[in-house]
Each structure stands twice: as structure tokens, then as C-alpha cells.
Design a protein around this motif. Structure first.
Motif, PDB file in Angstrom:
ATOM      1  N   LYS A  92       0.878  -1.164   0.173  1.00  0.00           N
ATOM      2  CA  LYS A  92      -0.083  -0.213  -0.086  1.00  0.00           C
ATOM      3  C   LYS A  92       0.996   0.985  -0.065  1.00  0.00           C
ATOM      4  N   GLY A  93       0.452   2.465  -0.531  1.00  0.00           N
ATOM      5  CA  GLY A  93       1.267   3.431  -0.584  1.00  0.00           C
ATOM      6  C   GLY A  93       1.777   3.824  -2.041  1.00  0.00           C
ATOM      7  N   THR A  94       2.683   4.811  -2.085  1.00  0.00           N
ATOM      8  CA  THR A  94       2.954   5.294  -3.573  1.00  0.00           C
ATOM      9  C   THR A  94       4.010   4.545  -3.979  1.00  0.00           C
ATOM     10  N   GLU A  97       7.186   4.961  -2.396  1.00  0.00           N
ATOM     11  CA  GLU A  97       7.439   4.093  -1.009  1.00  0.00           C
ATOM     12  C   GLU A  97       7.591   2.701  -1.227  1.00  0.00           C
ATOM     13  N   ASN A  98       7.038   2.352  -2.125  1.00  0.00           N
ATOM     14  CA  ASN A  98       7.402   0.996  -2.647  1.00  0.00           C
ATOM     15  C   ASN A  98       8.804   0.616  -3.253  1.00  0.00           C
ATOM     16  N   TYR A 101      11.188   0.897  -0.011  1.00  0.00           N
ATOM     17  CA  TYR A 101      11.030  -0.152   1.015  1.00  0.00           C
ATOM     18  C   TYR A 101      12.512  -0.781   1.240  1.00  0.00           C
ATOM     19  N   HIS A 131       4.749   9.686  -7.164  1.00  0.00           N
ATOM     20  CA  HIS A 131       3.877   9.906  -6.398  1.00  0.00           C
ATOM     21  C   HIS A 131       2.247   9.104  -6.513  1.00  0.00           C
ATOM     22  N   LYS A 133      -0.478   6.428  -6.568  1.00  0.00           N
ATOM     23  CA  LYS A 133      -0.757   4.995  -5.785  1.00  0.00           C
ATOM     24  C   LYS A 133      -0.569   3.831  -6.643  1.00  0.00           C
TER      25      LYS A 133
ATOM     26  N   THR B 147       5.507  -4.557   8.665  1.00  0.00           N
ATOM     27  CA  THR B 147       4.809  -4.256   7.203  1.00  0.00           C
ATOM     28  C   THR B 147       3.430  -4.686   7.014  1.00  0.00           C
ATOM     29  N   LYS B 150       1.086  -2.840   8.804  1.00  0.00           N
ATOM     30  CA  LYS B 150       0.880  -1.649   8.240  1.00  0.00           C
ATOM     31  C   LYS B 150      -0.178  -1.801   7.081  1.00  0.00           C
ATOM     32  N   GLU B 151       0.086  -3.135   6.491  1.00  0.00           N
ATOM     33  CA  GLU B 151      -0.864  -3.205   5.144  1.00  0.00           C
ATOM     34  C   GLU B 151      -2.538  -3.584   5.686  1.00  0.00           C
TER      35      GLU B 151
END
Lengths: 354, 228
Positions: A92-94, A97-98, A101, A131, A133, B147, B150-151
Motif C-alpha cells: 500500500k502506498g505510493t 514508498e514501494n 522499501y 507519487h 498510488k 509491514t 501496516k498493510e
């Protein structure tokens, strides 16, 4: 020499042996293609190499260190590997962010890596995606993000599990291009599962054909030209596979008896064998010609099919042989159904396997 | 009919004028419920995580048991805690009976199964590929758990809010353990159940409106998180 060594790996699932006696040595900077049909154990093998899954038996050594059951050794080893799974997945996230990680997990400052992320995204055709999703992207885009996410940590080993399966042509092209770029630098060891033979041939120094166990391993052209067994031959689409009995008649010459015909080969394998001959190694003529090659078989055209660039012709010489002719040859020789023709091929072109 | 209408008007007056008693009861309620929810979360989420990550025999039965306890009767918990903390009980020395501390203990026990259970369900809702992905990117066990949490965060928020909702609306534990002592253990639900019987309708209605308002706020918060 730093290398990855996989020793005697076995894997049991519900009492069924998925992987049997897998031994591989992969030198740093080389690329190995793991090729096999669906369910042959490709994914399981890659997961074991990445230590997400543990083998039922066997060991993995990296730079001569055994990747033992110690959690820290496994984690440190895993941190040298980047893996792209078959099914595209994102956190989840942008997008950013992926990609960050792996860096954050390692405690690396992500400010200094921004230019690199930008460059990586650009070369994957995802410029300006930072940015967005991640969950809103298409499968192909997601898989490209996955590749970027695996690459940003500069892995020593890159594991790719059918990275382009079911992807759109653009994403496939971008991913293949990227893999090729990494490969050219000879720094990263690549292990890639695919069922796409052409992809394996293009992107891999060596190919292992797997069906629960390694059927054959070698340079792509060796595998295509000289399959060692019937499984590999059928899997790589070898044409003209015929069963016969081989007997040595001279030092460098073996006679293979097939029901109505005899074929000469330079192979030294004897007994019940399979022989194969590549269509492109067969020449044809309308009349018997004296040739240097030893095999000269007479038959008639049983059928033909226009497959685009070539015309595929099936010739019955007692056994059916498939040959490919250019349109020009086909018309110059005035070939039609039942045409009487001669096939010639060298004894050294005949591949023999058990 | 008039009586109800009058009650309603007076109740609104009580709220608008910030009646000291109404305010004190509301604040005490929030204090007790927030504390028990907080303690519940601190215990239940790690336990839920642990149950999810560890494989052991009887895991399924344990999860089934936890889910059964979602509907743990409040009076049963009240009785249990009463037996524990009354003077004769094993925790009698702490003098917790008829104190907010005792109520917090009871409410925490009451909501532990809900938060634990929904934590487990929430974690199971995260695709298994995410776990593999985190591991493959070099995450340690702890980082992987983090993680996954968070998911699953929206599911975890929901678990917390459900726990809070159950704690704030229950009356069994609050009455049996708290005893509805004015200015000390008197909370919204105990006041409402006792004052209604006494015919003190406007106070009950006022507190009812506040309780409903709190629920509404909780739901708005939940929706807000889920839209994110």
C-alpha cells in the motif's frame, strides 16, 4: 570466485517430490534461465534460492558460506538478493514508498538515492510515477515497479520468476531491455524462470531445462541443437524425433535402423535411441544427387502448410520428416502433394539421445 | 407523549448548558473506556500478531474460541472480575472493587477477544504475497510483522473502534464492578439504566444522546480511515 552453489536440493510437498536432486553452480555475473512447463518446480526452486522457502533437503552456499538455518545469515544473504515474483504485488502506498522499501529496511538514507530512483523509473518508462498510488497501476506497470524495487538495492543476485508472464508488449519490452542492460554489466548474477524459450535464449548465458529434476543444462544453442533426452527434445520443440536402434559400424559412424529406413550418424550412442534432425539441416532435391553427406532418403510430399516466411513440408520417406522451405525453393522445385523428392542431411547433423 | 417531549427538551438543555453532572459522567465514561481500550489494544494486537505468525497445534481451535468470546456476556465478565477482585478473591488485596480501576480491568477483559480476533482476521486479509515480498526485500521477522500490520492497518483501526464501541456501551461490568458511585464510578450506561428506573428521564435522554453522538463520531472516524 564468488558463486552461488545449490547442492542436492529436494523439496517435498504433501509427500510429492516437487524438486529432486537439484545441483547448480552459478558464477557471479552470469545469467541462468530456468525453463520448464507449468508445475515443474521453477517457482519453488527460485523461492528456495531466495530462502523464502526452505528445502526438504540440500544446501545453498554463497561465496563458500553455507546459508544455514541461522536467521541472521539467512537475512544477510537475502539482503543480497532482489526478487521479482511472477504475480505483480505492491505494498500500500505510493510508487516511491514501494521502491524505497528495500532501502529503508536496510537503514539506507533515501534522500541520497532519489536521483537513482528517478533514473531507474525513467529507464523503465515510468517517469514521474513517484507519487502515484501503486495499487492503481496496471499489471505491467506494477511489474516494472517490482523490478525497480528489486534493483534499487543493487542486488548481487537478481531472481526473476517469469517476470513478463501475461504482461503487455510494452512492459515486456521494457523489462527485457532492463534485464539485458544489467546482464551486459556482468556484475549481477541473474536467475530467471521463464517458459518462453526465446526469452531464455536471448537473456541467458545458460539454460537449465527442469521438470522436477534438471533434465539438461547448457548454453542455449546446445540445448536447442542437441537435446539430451526426449523430454528436452519435445519441450524445446525439436522436430523430426524418431525412435530407432543404433549400432556402431565404423569408428566415427553409427547406423540407426528405423523400421523402413536407415540413418547414419556420427554419435557414439548405441542401443534403443531417439534421433532428431533439425528441419534447417535438411536439403532437398527432386532427383538423387551425389552428396558428401551420407543420408539420402527418397519419399513423397504428404502435406504442406504455409506458415508465413516458410512453407512447412511433411515428407514421407518411411517416416515423416518435417522440413521448412522458402517460398522461392518451394515454387522453383514445383512441389505439390505426392511430389517425389529426396532428402539429404549430414551424419554429423543427426542428434542422437536415449 | 408530553413527558417524553419534555424530557427531550430538558435533556437538550442539560447538554447545551454543559450541566456539571452530565459532563462529569461523560468525562468519567470516556476516561475509563479510553483506558481500557488502550490497554486492550496493547495486549490484543501483539497477541493477535503472534497467533497469526506462529504455527502451532490447536491454532484453529484457539481462533474459534476467540471468535466465540466476541459475544462474551458482559454480566459473566462482571461476575468473573467480581470474584477476582472482591475481598475474598485472589486480587482482593488491590482493593479494586467499586473503583474505576476495577471497571477498566473488566472492560479490558471484555474487549480483548474482539480486538485479538479482528487483528488475526485483518492480518489474514493481507495477501500472502506481501509477506514473501517483504522477506524477499530483506526484511527481518520484526520488520515483516510491522509491514503486514501496516498493510492491515485499516482492519486494525476497525478492531480498535469495535473494541471501544463495545466497552463504552456495555452496562454489566460497569454496574457490577463500578457500582454507579456518584462522581467516582458513575458512567453513562449505569446512570441511564438506574435513573430511567427512578423516572429521571431528562438525564437519561441527555446521556443517551451523548452516547449516540460518541458512536457517530467513532463511525465517522472509521469511515475517514477507510477512505484513505
Amino acid at each position: 570466485m564468488s558463486e552461488l552453489k545449490i547442492e542436492n536440493i529436494n523439496k517435498l510437498y504433501d509427500g510429492k517430490l516437487i524438486l529432486e536432486d537439484i545441483n547448480l553452480i552459478i558464477k557471479k555475473g552470469t545469467s541462468l534461465g530456468i525453463i520448464g512447463p507449468t508445475g515443474c518446480g521453477k517457482t519453488t526452486l527460485l523461492r528456495i534460492v531466495d530462502q523464502i522457502e526452505m528445502p526438504s533437503q540440500g544446501k545453498i552456499y554463497y561465496n563458500n558460506i553455507e546459508i544455514s538455518k541461522s536467521k541472521n545469515i539467512i537475512r544477510d544473504y537475502r539482503r543480497k538478493i532482489g526478487m521479482v515474483f511472477q504475480k505483480p504485488v505492491v505494498f500500500k502506498g505510493t510508487v516511491l514508498e514501494n521502491i524505497e522499501y528495500g532501502l529503508k529496511i536496510r537503514g539506507i538514507d533515501t534522500n541520497s538515492t532519489q536521483p537513482k530512483i528517478k533514473e531507474l523509473l525513467r529507464s523503465l518508462g515510468l517517469e514521474g510515477y513517484e507519487h502515484r498510488k501503486a495499487s492503481t497501476l496496471s499489471g505491467g506497470e506494477t511489474q516494472r515497479i517490482a523490478l525497480a524495487r528489486a534493483l534499487i538495492i543493487e542486488p548481487e543476485i537478481l531472481i526473476l520468476d517469469e517476470p513478463t508472464a501475461n504482461l503487455d508488449p510494452l512492459s515486456t519490452e521494457k523489462i527485457e531491455y532492463m534485464i539485458d542492460e544489467i546482464r551486459k554489466k556482468n556484475k549481477t548474477t541473474i536467475i530467471m524462470a521463464t517458459h518462453n524459450l526465446i526469452q531464455g535464449q536471448c537473456l541467458c548465458d545458460e539454460i537449465a531445462i527442469i521438470n522436477n529434476r534438471i533434465q539438461q543444462i547448457g548454453k542455449p544453442e546446445e540445448i536447442f541443437r542437441k537435446p539430451e533426452n526426449i523430454f528436452v527434445a519435445e519441450f524445446v520443440g525439436t522436430k523430426n524425433i524418431i525412435k530407432g536402434n543404433a549400432q556402431k559400424i565404423e569408428d566415427n559412424l553409427t547406423l540407426i535402423r528405423i523400421e523402413d529406413i536407415n540413418v547414419y550418424s556420427t554419435s557414439s550412442i548405441e542401443g534403443n535411441v531417439y534421433m532428431s534432425i533439425r528441419p534447417e539441416d535438411i536439403t532437398i532435391s527432386r532427383s538423387k544427387t551425389i552428396i558428401t553427406g551420407l543420408n539420402n532418403l527418397n519419399g513423397y510430399v504428404k502435406g504442406f502448410l504455409d506458415i508465413g516466411t516458410f512453407i512447412k513440408v511433411d515428407v514421407d520417406v518411411g517416416e515423416i520428416f518435417t522440413i521448412y522451405l522458402t517460398r522461392k525453393t518451394f515454387f522453383d522445385l514445383q512441389i505439390s502433394l505426392e511430389s517425389n523428392i529426396w532428402l539429404q542431411f549430414k551424419a554429423s547433423s543427426v542428434n542422437v539421445f536415449k | 407523549m408530553n413527558e417524553i417531549l419534555n424530557g427531550l427538551i430538558q435533556a437538550i438543555e442539560l447538554i447545551v448548558k454543559c450541566d456539571p453532572e452530565v459532563m462529569s459522567i461523560t468525562l468519567r465514561t470516556l476516561e475509563i473506556t479510553f483506558t481500557s481500550t488502550l490497554i486492550g489494544v496493547l495486549i490484543a494486537i501483539p497477541i493477535g500478531g503472534l497467533i497469526y505468525f506462529k504455527n502451532f497445534t490447536g491454532k484453529r481451535s484457539l481462533v474459534n474460541l476467540i471468535q466465540t468470546l466476541y459475544s462474551l456476556p458482559t454480566v459473566l465478565v462482571g461476575l468473573l472480575v467480581f470474584l477476582l477482585i472482591s475481598n475474598e478473591g485472589p486480587l482482593g488485596n488491590f482493593q479494586l472493587l467499586f473503583t474505576p480501576g476495577g471497571m477498566i480491568q473488566g472492560q479490558t477483559i471484555l474487549i480483548l477477544p474482539i480486538i485479538t480476533g479482528f487483528t488475526i482476521t485483518g492480518l489474514y486479509g493481507v495477501k500472502s504475497e506481501i509477506k514473501d515480498l517483504a522477506l524477499s526485500l530483506g526484511a527481518s521477522d520484526f520488520q515483516t510483522i510491522h509491514t503486514l500490520m501496516k498493510e492491515a492497518k485499516y482492519a486494525l483501526y476497525a478492531a480498535v473502534i469495535l473494541g471501544f464501541g463495545r466497552a463504552i456501551s456495555e452496562v454489566g461490568v460497569a454496574l457490577m464492578i463500578g457500582g454507579n458511585i456518584r462522581g467516582f464510578t458513575r458512567v453513562i450506561t449505569t446512570t441511564m439504566s438506574l435513573e430511567t428506573a427512578k423516572g429521571n428521564l431528562e438525564l437519561s435522554i441527555a446521556l443517551g444522546i451523548i452516547l449516540l453522538g460518541i458512536s457517530l463520531l467513532i463511525n465517522l472516524a472509521l469511515n475517514h480511515f477507510q477512505e484513505k
